[in-house]
Scaffold this motif. Structure first.
Motif, mmCIF file in Angstrom:
data_model
loop_
_atom_site.group_PDB
_atom_site.id
_atom_site.type_symbol
_atom_site.label_atom_id
_atom_site.label_comp_id
_atom_site.label_asym_id
_atom_site.label_seq_id
_atom_site.Cartn_x
_atom_site.Cartn_y
_atom_site.Cartn_z
ATOM 1 N N ARG A 197 0.816 -1.198 0.000
ATOM 2 C CA ARG A 197 0.000 0.000 0.000
ATOM 3 C C ARG A 197 0.858 1.260 0.000
ATOM 4 N NH1 ARG A 197 -5.499 -0.523 3.652
ATOM 5 N NH2 ARG A 197 -6.399 -2.294 2.535
ATOM 6 N N GLY A 198 2.163 1.087 -0.119
ATOM 7 C CA GLY A 198 3.026 2.251 -0.213
ATOM 8 C C GLY A 198 2.916 2.929 -1.568
ATOM 9 N N GLU A 199 2.577 2.160 -2.608
ATOM 10 C CA GLU A 199 2.422 2.732 -3.947
ATOM 11 C C GLU A 199 1.504 1.811 -4.749
ATOM 12 O OE1 GLU A 199 5.106 4.321 -7.751
ATOM 13 O OE2 GLU A 199 6.060 3.412 -5.996
ATOM 14 N N PHE A 200 0.352 2.312 -5.132
ATOM 15 C CA PHE A 200 -0.590 1.496 -5.888
ATOM 16 C C PHE A 200 -1.555 2.403 -6.640
ATOM 17 C CE2 PHE A 200 -2.670 2.348 -1.882
ATOM 18 C CZ PHE A 200 -4.002 2.553 -2.218
ATOM 19 N N SER A 201 -2.282 1.803 -7.570
ATOM 20 C CA SER A 201 -3.309 2.500 -8.349
ATOM 21 C C SER A 201 -4.610 1.730 -8.242
ATOM 22 C CB SER A 201 -2.895 2.635 -9.821
ATOM 23 O OG SER A 201 -1.721 3.404 -9.945
ATOM 24 N N GLU A 202 -5.701 2.447 -8.119
ATOM 25 C CA GLU A 202 -7.025 1.841 -8.048
ATOM 26 C C GLU A 202 -8.003 2.714 -8.823
ATOM 27 O OE1 GLU A 202 -8.703 -0.685 -7.193
ATOM 28 O OE2 GLU A 202 -7.203 -1.939 -6.216
ATOM 29 N N THR A 203 -9.264 2.270 -8.896
ATOM 30 C CA THR A 203 -10.300 3.003 -9.631
ATOM 31 C C THR A 203 -11.526 3.155 -8.751
ATOM 32 O OG1 THR A 203 -9.509 2.134 -11.750
ATOM 33 C CG2 THR A 203 -11.725 3.066 -11.699
ATOM 34 N N LEU A 204 -11.978 4.384 -8.592
ATOM 35 C CA LEU A 204 -13.211 4.662 -7.862
ATOM 36 C C LEU A 204 -14.381 4.463 -8.820
ATOM 37 C CD1 LEU A 204 -14.840 5.762 -5.431
ATOM 38 C CD2 LEU A 204 -14.408 8.067 -6.340
ATOM 39 N N VAL A 205 -15.283 3.557 -8.466
ATOM 40 C CA VAL A 205 -16.459 3.259 -9.289
ATOM 41 C C VAL A 205 -17.702 3.612 -8.485
ATOM 42 C CG1 VAL A 205 -17.707 1.504 -10.571
ATOM 43 C CG2 VAL A 205 -15.216 1.390 -10.430
ATOM 44 N N GLU A 206 -18.526 4.502 -9.010
ATOM 45 C CA GLU A 206 -19.715 4.931 -8.287
ATOM 46 C C GLU A 206 -20.741 5.457 -9.292
ATOM 47 O OE1 GLU A 206 -21.877 4.909 -4.998
ATOM 48 O OE2 GLU A 206 -19.734 4.496 -4.907
ATOM 49 N N ASN A 207 -22.023 5.337 -8.923
ATOM 50 C CA ASN A 207 -23.104 5.874 -9.737
ATOM 51 C C ASN A 207 -23.897 6.833 -8.867
ATOM 52 O OD1 ASN A 207 -25.326 6.400 -11.390
ATOM 53 N ND2 ASN A 207 -25.354 4.333 -12.227
ATOM 54 N N LEU A 208 -23.798 8.125 -9.166
ATOM 55 C CA LEU A 208 -24.452 9.171 -8.381
ATOM 56 C C LEU A 208 -25.591 9.813 -9.154
ATOM 57 C CD1 LEU A 208 -21.257 10.842 -6.873
ATOM 58 C CD2 LEU A 208 -22.810 9.240 -5.754
ATOM 59 N N SER A 209 -26.220 9.035 -10.027
ATOM 60 C CA SER A 209 -27.309 9.590 -10.837
ATOM 61 C C SER A 209 -28.467 10.077 -9.984
ATOM 62 C CB SER A 209 -27.802 8.534 -11.832
ATOM 63 O OG SER A 209 -26.776 8.130 -12.700
ATOM 64 N N LEU A 210 -28.704 9.441 -8.840
ATOM 65 C CA LEU A 210 -29.841 9.796 -7.994
ATOM 66 C C LEU A 210 -29.567 11.012 -7.119
ATOM 67 C CD1 LEU A 210 -30.986 6.241 -6.851
ATOM 68 C CD2 LEU A 210 -32.127 7.730 -8.471
ATOM 69 N N HIS A 211 -28.327 11.458 -7.054
ATOM 70 C CA HIS A 211 -28.014 12.581 -6.176
ATOM 71 C C HIS A 211 -28.516 13.895 -6.786
ATOM 72 C CE1 HIS A 211 -25.670 15.335 -3.630
ATOM 73 N NE2 HIS A 211 -25.622 14.319 -2.778
ATOM 74 N N PRO A 212 -28.986 14.839 -5.954
ATOM 75 C CA PRO A 212 -29.498 16.113 -6.491
ATOM 76 C C PRO A 212 -28.468 16.902 -7.273
ATOM 77 C CG PRO A 212 -30.149 15.814 -4.193
ATOM 78 C CD PRO A 212 -29.192 14.713 -4.505
ATOM 79 N N TRP A 213 -27.170 16.670 -7.018
ATOM 80 C CA TRP A 213 -26.149 17.420 -7.747
ATOM 81 C C TRP A 213 -25.796 16.800 -9.092
ATOM 82 C CZ3 TRP A 213 -22.385 17.930 -2.991
ATOM 83 C CH2 TRP A 213 -22.963 18.805 -2.050
ATOM 84 N N SER A 214 -26.445 15.736 -9.470
ATOM 85 C CA SER A 214 -26.123 15.084 -10.732
ATOM 86 C C SER A 214 -26.299 16.066 -11.895
ATOM 87 C CB SER A 214 -27.034 13.868 -10.932
ATOM 88 O OG SER A 214 -26.798 13.265 -12.180
ATOM 89 N N GLY A 215 -25.250 16.222 -12.688
ATOM 90 C CA GLY A 215 -25.270 17.147 -13.814
ATOM 91 C C GLY A 215 -24.848 18.559 -13.463
ATOM 92 N N LEU A 216 -24.604 18.852 -12.190
ATOM 93 C CA LEU A 216 -24.208 20.196 -11.765
ATOM 94 C C LEU A 216 -22.696 20.253 -11.556
ATOM 95 C CD1 LEU A 216 -27.045 21.040 -9.208
ATOM 96 C CD2 LEU A 216 -26.889 21.680 -11.630
ATOM 97 N N PRO A 217 -22.104 21.469 -11.619
ATOM 98 C CA PRO A 217 -20.651 21.585 -11.406
ATOM 99 C C PRO A 217 -20.281 21.223 -9.961
ATOM 100 C CG PRO A 217 -21.545 23.536 -12.492
ATOM 101 C CD PRO A 217 -22.721 22.745 -12.016
ATOM 102 N N VAL A 218 -19.265 20.404 -9.819
ATOM 103 C CA VAL A 218 -18.795 19.989 -8.495
ATOM 104 C C VAL A 218 -17.275 19.997 -8.489
ATOM 105 C CG1 VAL A 218 -20.823 18.569 -7.984
ATOM 106 C CG2 VAL A 218 -18.840 17.552 -9.144
#
Length: 855
Positions: free
Chosen positions: A361-382
């Protein structure tokens, strides 16, 4: 010279000498174990504690107290063991061995004949008996001792002591036991002079080994920050002292009145043991740097709204966790319409970052996978900021990523309006009146653009609930429930329950074209392309099953018709996807338009006996299909009447959700069909009266029953198993229709819907069996069902040969494919969702539960 003869009994006992000795030794081991197990338990526990150096961390008073208690316990257990132990005798060993042999032969060999010693026959019997007993002793083996003491040690203390000793052997040191002799003032240390010991224990998360200071020569000493230093002093008081400047305190010096000096390395400095045999080190600290985390590439967004963001993490010793914090970029929001007012307070989105399971865990790469379509900020600048934390509690964060929060894209105009209303409602509760007003406006003329009756009714219910909440004060719980309902409505409007494959294909083409115009991501375009492939295959299968749907051009000369093979279609779609990946969107759109035009012009013509279109079997299938559509439309109307029946304040066939049962009250669905067939397509009709004389649901049901009875007369396929099965299924459908008519006349809509569902299922089964019978009959008489484009063999739009039963390339029924099961799962999921909606009327929920129990 005299000779001595050994008796057989003695010879036998000599052979059993070693089994008897081993059995006796085993008995000794048993009694020693049971008498003295507490002794070796205490010994192992004390040795484990000393080897692990636990005595070094105790004060002298506590140590000697424990030592005295341990010594007294040892004396007591030894004395108790001596009292319990007694040496087993040879007779006891012989008895134990004899007990394991059949008939106890050792005891028998030691016996003497008491009766009949003078009788020759009796002596012969006795000798035979002794011979058998000697033979039985040949199977004698030493008896294994029973060393179990679980009855005396119910808590397993002996196992705990053994485990502690194993841990001490693995992680401790036997040399630490020698330091016990230095704890007593005037002990060996006084005789040999002062001495000391020291250890350095780096923090566990660093993974570095412990250091023994006695083995390290004077000079520089490089240690991680937070290392624990322990120094023990032995000998005459004042002969040794420890001074250090590494703990962050002022220079500290202690003499050996303290048994141990323990401190933590915080800064660089000096460490010295002053006195005879002392040493000094210049300590340098290895700083624990905060972790570093950054975005590792562009974000990929799928058509469903799922985002995939790669990131990379580095740390000198490894991180223990991480989070992604998403905050609204209010300054970049287009503050118009529903976003013009200030938003309600909402906490930032915090997502846990995935950590690598195996590896460093000193050096690694991973991918954040998430679906936030239901969130009120979906489509807004964040702004998205990644944070990582190491074991020391230090945090590192990335540069903020400013993007529009990914979410599902909606292409249907009404679905987009509903989603925008949902966003405005969640943006601020103050928007509720405006959202209700906008939704009423967009549903003013639903016949122009609303495809789904269910979605329209659900939207009207949501509008009413929203308006009621505005009048009574909209709570947060009600707002979330309405927002959830609006999302479901938008999804239903976007995806729909499109039964027509051609419409599904057109929808997929429109979605793909719009995505190309709006510059969607590669992942989203790839998903829409796959959706188009699947919709096209569905359309081809439907076209092969229903050749007449190809249009009026089916009578055209086959020489003027275009042949398109399956490989041609695949190559064309691959070329479209390739052009899109290269960014040549105009060429891709042009090729997509050509594909749509060719697909619309496809048709399959079907011949009939004597060259006349429409044979007897075809006409029968057409009639049954019309009856099934009529029954479906009638069932839809009955279901809507059931909803209106339990809607408070609604008149006959009129409610806020669906006005105009007879079409004359407003802009809703016309419930009653025309010509006795009903509205089976489920589409919204226009205003005005339905054509022809208005009839009740019961009368329409009776007309469908009469139509089915007429079709049953002269039904083809008589005498075949498939034909008889078709007639049986249609008889069952007729009985269900009779039951539905009676229930409708009694205004029992729930019972009528059950019977109508049974009738439709029986009609489908009858049509399937009739198709099997016709295919079998045509296979025997003609060898093939029809022709494609005037050629000698039936072909589907891709040029594939039709099977014996009219299906492309196979003799299996088209209802056996995977799409049928997928469709069935979708319908079951929809039924379960509706049954779980407690806002629906109770009779409707009970009806839905009965459907689930049946299917």
């Amino acid at each position: 010279m005299s000779q001595f003869k050994i008796s057989p009994t003695k010879a036998t006992l000599n052979k059993l000498r070693w089994p008897l000795r081993l059995t006796r030794l085993g008995m000794v081991a048993e009694r020693v174990t049971r008498a003295f197990w507490p002794v070796w338990t205490v010994c192992l526990a004390v040795l484990a504690a000393l080897m692990l150096g636990l005595h070094d961390r105790l004060s002298s008073e506590v140590f000697w107290g424990i030592a005295v208690v341990s010594g007294l316990a040892m004396i007591w257990f030894v004395w108790s063991g001596i009292r319990q132990f007694y040496w087993p005798s040879a007779i006891e060993a012989s008895a134990r061995l004899d007990a394991t042999l059949p008939g106890q032969p050792l005891a028998a060999l030691a016996d003497h004949q008491a009766i009949g010693a003078n009788d020759e026959a009796s002596r012969a019997v006795w000798k035979a008996h002794l011979s058998r007993m000697r033979e039985a002793t040949r199977a004698a083996h030493a008896v294994q001792p029973d060393l179990r003491v679980s009855r005396n040690d119910p808590f397993g203390l002996r196992y705990m002591a053994v485990l502690a000793f194993i841990v001490a052997v693995s992680f401790g040191s036997i040399w630490r036991i020698a330091s016990v002799t230095e704890l007593a003032v005037g002990g060996q240390a006084l005789a040999t002079g002062p001495s000391w010991e020291g250890w350095v224990e780096p923090p566990t998360y660093t993974g570095k080994p412990s250091l023994y200071l006695n083995d390290i020569a004077e000079g520089p000493l490089l240690l991680p920050k937070g290392s624990l230093i322990t120094v023990h002093l032995y000998g005459e008081v004042g002969s040794l002292a420890v001074s250090e400047t590494v703990s962050g305190r002022n220079e500290v010096q202690s003499d050996n009145t303290e048994l141990a000096e323990v401190f933590t390395v915080e800064t660089g400095g000096t460490l010295s043991v002053e006195g005879s045999g002392g040493r000094s080190w210049q300590v340098s600290v290895i700083a624990d740097k905060p972790p570093s985390i950054e975005f590792d590439g562009d974000m990929d967004v799928a058509a469903s709204g799922e985002m995939r963001q790669p990131f990379a993490v580095t740390d000198d010793y490894g991180v223990v966790g991480g989070q992604a914090e998403i905050t609204l970029d209010l300054g970049a929001v287009d503050r118009r319409y529903g976003l013009a007012i200030d938003p309600d307070p909402r906490e930032a989105i915090v997502l846990d970052l995935p950590m690598t399971i195996s590896g460093d865990r000193g050096e690694f790469s991973e991918t954040l996978v998430e679906n936030l379509s239901l969130h009120p900020w979906s489509g807004l600048p964040v702004r998205i900021v990644l944070r990582a934390e190491d074991a020391l509690g230090q945090n590192g964060k990335s540069e903020p990523l400013e993007i529009a929060l990914p979410g599902r894209r909606f292409f249907d105009p009404l679905a987009r309006s509903v989603i925008e209303g949902r966003r405005d409602l969640l943006w601020a509760t103050e928007n509720a009146p405006r959202v209700a007003q906008v939704l009423r406006a967009v549903t003013h003329r639903p016949e122009d653009f609303v495809r789904s009756t269910s979605a329209y009714l659900m939207l009207r219910v949501a509008i009413r609930r929203l308006e009621a909440g505005v009048d009574a004060g909209l709570s947060d719980e009600s707002k979330e429930e309405i927002a959830t309902a609006l999302w479901d409505i938008a999804v239903l409007l976007e995806d729909g329950n499109l039964s027509d494959a051609l419409e599904r294909m057109h929808r997929a083409q429109d979605r793909l074209s719009q995505a190309m115009r709006e510059g969607a991501s590669d992942a989203e375009i790839a998903g829409l392309m796959q959706e188009l492939r699947e919709a096209t295959q569905d359309y081809l299968r439907q076209l092969a099953q229903n050749p007449r749907e190809g249009g009026d051009q089916q009578q055209a000369d086959s020489r003027n018709m275009q042949q398109l093979t399956e490989q041609d279609l695949q190559d064309m779609m691959d070329r479209i996807q390739e052009l899109m990946e290269q960014g040549r969107m105009e060429e891709a759109q042009e090729l997509l338009d050509q594909l749509a035009e060719m697909m619309e012009n496809m048709q399959v013509t079907e011949g009939a006996p004597n060259g006349e279109p429409g044979g007897e079997g075809e006409q029968a299938m057409q009639g049954l299909e019309e009856t099934l559509r009529g029954q479906q439309g009638l069932s839809d109307d009955a279901f809507r009447d059931l909803q209106e029946q339990f809607n408070p304040g609604a008149q006959a066939g009129q409610s806020d959700e669906n006005e105009g049962r007879n079409g004359g009250e407003g802009r809703g669905q016309s419930h009653e069909g025309q010509g006795g067939q009903g509205s089976g397509d489920g589409e919204l009709q226009g205003d005005g009266q339905s054509g022809g004389q208005e009839r009740s649901l019961a009368e329409r049901q009776r007309e469908l029953r009469e139509s089915l009875r007429q079709q049953q007369n002269g039904l083809p396929g008589a005498g075949t198993p498939e034909g008889d099965a078709a007639r049986g299924a249609l008889d069952q459908a007729g009985r269900a229709m009779d039951g539905a008519e009676e229930a409708l006349r009694n205004n029992d809509l729930a019972e009528a819907l059950d019977n109508q569902a049974e009738a439709m299922e029986a009609l489908r089964e009858g049509m399937r069996q009739l198709g099997e019978a016709l295919a079998q009959q045509n296979s025997e008489n003609q060898g093939q069902q029809g022709q494609v484009s005037g050629e000698g063999q039936a072909r589907d739009p891709l040029g594939r040969n039709a099977g014996a039963r009219g299906n492309p390339g196979t003799n299996e029924g088209m209802l056996q494919g995977a799409d049928v099961y997928r469709r069935a799962r979708e319908l079951l999921n929809e039924l379960r969702d509706r049954a779980a909606d407690q806002t629906r009327p109770k009779p409707e929920i009970e009806y839905l539960k009965r459907l689930l129990d049946r299917f």
